[in-house]
Design an enzyme around this catalytic site. Sequence first.
Site, PDB file in Angstrom:
ATOM      1  N   HIS A 168       0.841  -1.093  -0.239  1.00  0.00           N
ATOM      2  CA  HIS A 168      -0.097   0.035   0.241  1.00  0.00           C
ATOM      3  C   HIS A 168       1.032   1.129   0.075  1.00  0.00           C
ATOM      4  CE1 HIS A 168      -3.748  -2.004   2.143  1.00  0.00           C
ATOM      5  NE2 HIS A 168      -3.932  -1.849   0.808  1.00  0.00           N
ATOM      6  N   CYS A 264      -2.416   2.875   8.845  1.00  0.00           N
ATOM      7  CA  CYS A 264      -3.221   2.143   8.409  1.00  0.00           C
ATOM      8  C   CYS A 264      -4.368   2.128   9.530  1.00  0.00           C
ATOM      9  CB  CYS A 264      -2.680   0.791   8.376  1.00  0.00           C
ATOM     10  SG  CYS A 264      -1.447   0.448   7.279  1.00  0.00           S
TER      11      CYS A 264
END
Length: 701
Positions: A168, A264
């Site tokens: 990511h 996150c």
Amino acid sequence: MTSSLRFLMCSPDHYDVDYVINPWMEGNIHKSSRDRAVDQWRKLHNVIKDHAIVDLVTPQIGVPDMVFTANAGLVLGDIAVLSRFFHKERQGEEPFFKQWFEENGFTVHELPSELPFEGAGDALFDREGRCLWAGYGFRSELDSHPYLAKWLDVEVLSLRLMDERFYHLDTCFCPLQDGYLLYYPPAFDAYSNRLIELRIPPEKRLVVAEADAANFACNSVNIDDIVIMNKASDDLKKRISDAGFRVIETPLTEFLKAGGAAKCLTLRVTEPVRVELHGSAAIESRMIRLDGHLLDSGLINRALDIVVEAGGSFQVLNFNLGVQRQSTSSAEVKVTAPSHDVMETIMSQLIDLGALPPPQEVCDCHLETVVQDGVAPDDFYVTTIYPTQIRMNNEWVTVDKQRMDAAIALSADSETAECKLLRDLKTSDRVVVGVEGIRTVRKTESREQRNTQEFSFMGAGVSSERRVELVVEQIAWELRQIRDQGGRVVVSAGPVVIHTGGGEHLAHLVREGYVQALLGGNAIAVHDMEQSLMGTSLGVDMKRGVSVRGGHRHHLKVINMVRRYGSIAKTVEAGVLKKGILYECVRHHIPFSLAGSIRDDGPLPDTQMDLIQAQEEYARLIAGADMILMLSSMLHSIGVGNMTPAGVKMVCVDINPAVVTKLSDRGSVESVGVVTDVGLFLSLLVQQLDKLTHAYQVAQS
Ligand code: ARG
């Protein structure tokens, strides 16, 4: 709480590592402690609450990664782009996040199905809201980026992720206040790094080392001048504080086991909206068509690999599968690239594979005028070995003198076009640039052809051991055919031919009319004549296989002798040189070209030390060849390969498989590689030719 910033979090009531969808999760299934996770999450929650408002979304059973709210979606103003998870393991989170967004007054945009995008995990605003950095490569699809630009009305800069540990964007990239950037450059491809460097001045780039990146130092939450993260080295902490920030470390080791950390676990739902700025994405899309035995020949795979490897993305919009064994298939593919430059790179490679624009998009090629002798315009199209056509005045014109690594230049009257080497370009020549209006013509190669041609003549591939004899039979057959039909065989050869005892066999081939031109360097000629005159090759007695005393001087004596006579031909005329390859060439008027190199002794008077001249002589001798036999000289074989268009049969013989692979890998059925001792090969070849031509005598003896 010091600001009106808001974050969304989700408490880890149901958090666990239940499956593996990133490298961090491997080996960690059910290895995280719930208690410790709850404790670490609370501490993070408290730190953030000191600086911002935290909203909570209700955790749900069965979606253990829901704690990672960065992946809920991407928010700007009152718009939320809902995530579409790549892995089915996380798709169950979507309705819960959607519900939260709707209940909290956001307008929710949803991407088309099968277009993955993982929210703020893969899309990070510049902290001043000037642009959106969007990642792709693992979880989010490049094609999602134009939607972001449209819905959020923001400039989208696409970054390609290359390291699966940093799957990511927020695992390796963290924009900070005042234009700073905390990031781990090796996680990105070269093009993305260039883009970052273009946008972020060097003094604002805080480059993170691998060890810190692996501790998720880039996965930080930046609120004003504080940077909240799992952990950082002293060096990194110092650099961050030198830039005017305060680092707050809060351990998140339990979440690292699932591949996430501070950033996150949060979703910033208040992002700076810049109404004066407007949306755009540098992303380009184009359609291409591919026809042929797409599956059998692996063409479709190669095309799609090209797109992805160059940093693009694709959608196969139509695939017409040929049903019968002999029927061809066709495909229409939408290619997307993060920028115009990448699109051109991809398109030029697809053109080389034979891809076509859809008929309605065909247009004339673009031309640019040369302004400096020997220099092409930057964007010139680089040619391949394949027959190429360019579109001029709505017609396809075939390019002459096809060869690789050249530019396509037009004749003065624009009627014809030809491949021209850079050095031959002249000011005011017009050269094809870009990728418009260019196509290469590739023979459709079917499963049938690929499999059977291997036994008829040329199956692209490398042969060794047992197959050598079979290949020799085929080559002998082909050589005889070419000779009978008055065709042209060109031999390029290195001195190993002599050292391995192949000299007499090659001489035999020349004498019998199987060779129409010989290409080599100084060495093959020197050692051939050394053998003819002194019986040694590099001082080794060719009959006994042992070094002769003083033999290392032999080749210099030979060079000296030929220099005295003035040329190889004159040495033959003088009656001094009476056998060997070069002798046969002179006797039978077979042209030869010896290209010089830095290591040449002498050289012989015949050796062409002007390399441009030598390349031209080679090219002239290769023209019109039906077959080229490349005999153990990497240097000369590759040189020859570069000048030869597709369609000429090439046989490359070398004991080194790397050389053979390099040359036989022309992606078609016309080249064959033979990994073997070249002396042995030539001896087998001569035997086989004798069998074919003297059948009667052989039968009798
Ligand atoms: N296990 C989760 C996944 O692989 C971790 C997500 C981390 N989130 C993030 N924004 N990087 O999807």
